[in-house]
Design a protein around this motif. Structure first.
Motif, mmCIF file in Angstrom:
data_model
loop_
_atom_site.group_PDB
_atom_site.id
_atom_site.type_symbol
_atom_site.label_atom_id
_atom_site.label_comp_id
_atom_site.label_asym_id
_atom_site.label_seq_id
_atom_site.Cartn_x
_atom_site.Cartn_y
_atom_site.Cartn_z
ATOM 1 N N MET A 1 7.562 -6.129 4.406
ATOM 2 C CA MET A 1 7.439 -7.563 3.520
ATOM 3 C C MET A 1 6.588 -7.667 2.146
ATOM 4 N N SER A 2 7.162 -7.933 1.118
ATOM 5 C CA SER A 2 6.325 -7.907 -0.298
ATOM 6 C C SER A 2 5.488 -9.184 -0.995
ATOM 7 N N LEU A 3 4.212 -8.918 -1.164
ATOM 8 C CA LEU A 3 3.439 -9.630 -1.678
ATOM 9 C C LEU A 3 3.709 -10.844 -2.608
ATOM 10 N N GLU A 123 -3.145 -3.427 -0.265
ATOM 11 C CA GLU A 123 -1.870 -4.296 -0.185
ATOM 12 C C GLU A 123 -1.657 -4.224 1.958
ATOM 13 N N SER A 124 -2.303 -2.523 2.349
ATOM 14 C CA SER A 124 -1.794 -3.197 3.613
ATOM 15 C C SER A 124 -2.329 -4.249 4.805
ATOM 16 N N ARG A 127 -0.606 -7.628 4.125
ATOM 17 C CA ARG A 127 0.247 -7.870 4.785
ATOM 18 C C ARG A 127 -0.291 -8.306 6.436
ATOM 19 N N ASP A 128 -0.398 -7.360 7.316
ATOM 20 C CA ASP A 128 -1.339 -7.296 8.261
ATOM 21 C C ASP A 128 -2.022 -8.497 8.805
ATOM 22 N N ASN A 154 3.654 -14.192 0.936
ATOM 23 C CA ASN A 154 4.375 -13.437 1.658
ATOM 24 C C ASN A 154 5.670 -13.946 0.489
#
Length: 155
Positions: A1-3, A123-124, A127-128, A154
């Protein structure tokens, strides 16, 4: 998944630079940077020593409601390009940790999502949070002063 890292809107930045008022109806204050801890919320870079910047109240929400926090932020006094990258912006590498908080599409805090996160886990954790169906965006704030930095969605 890109941010996707989202700065304050360019039309709002332009208005403030041209004499518009902030979230409290005040004119921005003009200062000169000492180069230490003056993150611009438009280009998401620090304002270099000797450069002018504006201090103003920002409410990074589209509506007035109980969760629409307002607080002081900085921005280059002169025009700068809006941040448009998917890489972690420069202003999010200058502290050892940040406060992340998830918001629903109604711009309300999703309870249980807030926490101070080490920079290397930013970042992780984002994403979570964004993998949760009830979280539409994540706000990044200073862990020390609670100042808004940017929004993550996202890509």
């Amino acid at each position: 998944m890109s941010l996707r890292y989202i700065p304050m809107p360019t039309d709002q930045a332009t208005s403030l630079r041209q004499g518009g008022t902030d979230a409290y109806g005040n004119l921005p204050e003009r200062q000169i940077s000492d180069g230490d801890g003056v993150p611009c919320r438009h280009c998401l870079r620090n304002v270099e020593a000797g450069d002018a910047y504006l201090v103003f109240a920002l409410r990074p929400f589209t509506s007035l409601q109980p969760y629409a926090e307002t607080g002081p932020v900085f921005m280059h006094a002169d025009e700068c390009p809006a941040y448009g990258g998917q890489a972690q912006p420069p202003i999010l590498t200058t502290s050892k940790d940040y406060l992340l908080r998830g918001y629903g599409s109604n711009e309300r805090i999703v309870y249980g999502t807030g926490g101070v996160i080490p920079t290397e886990q930013l970042e992780s954790r984002a994403r979570d949070l964004l993998a949760m169906p009830e979280v539409a965006s994540v706000h990044v704030r200073s862990a020390r002063n609670n100042c808004y930095q940017c929004r993550i969605e996202n890509a």
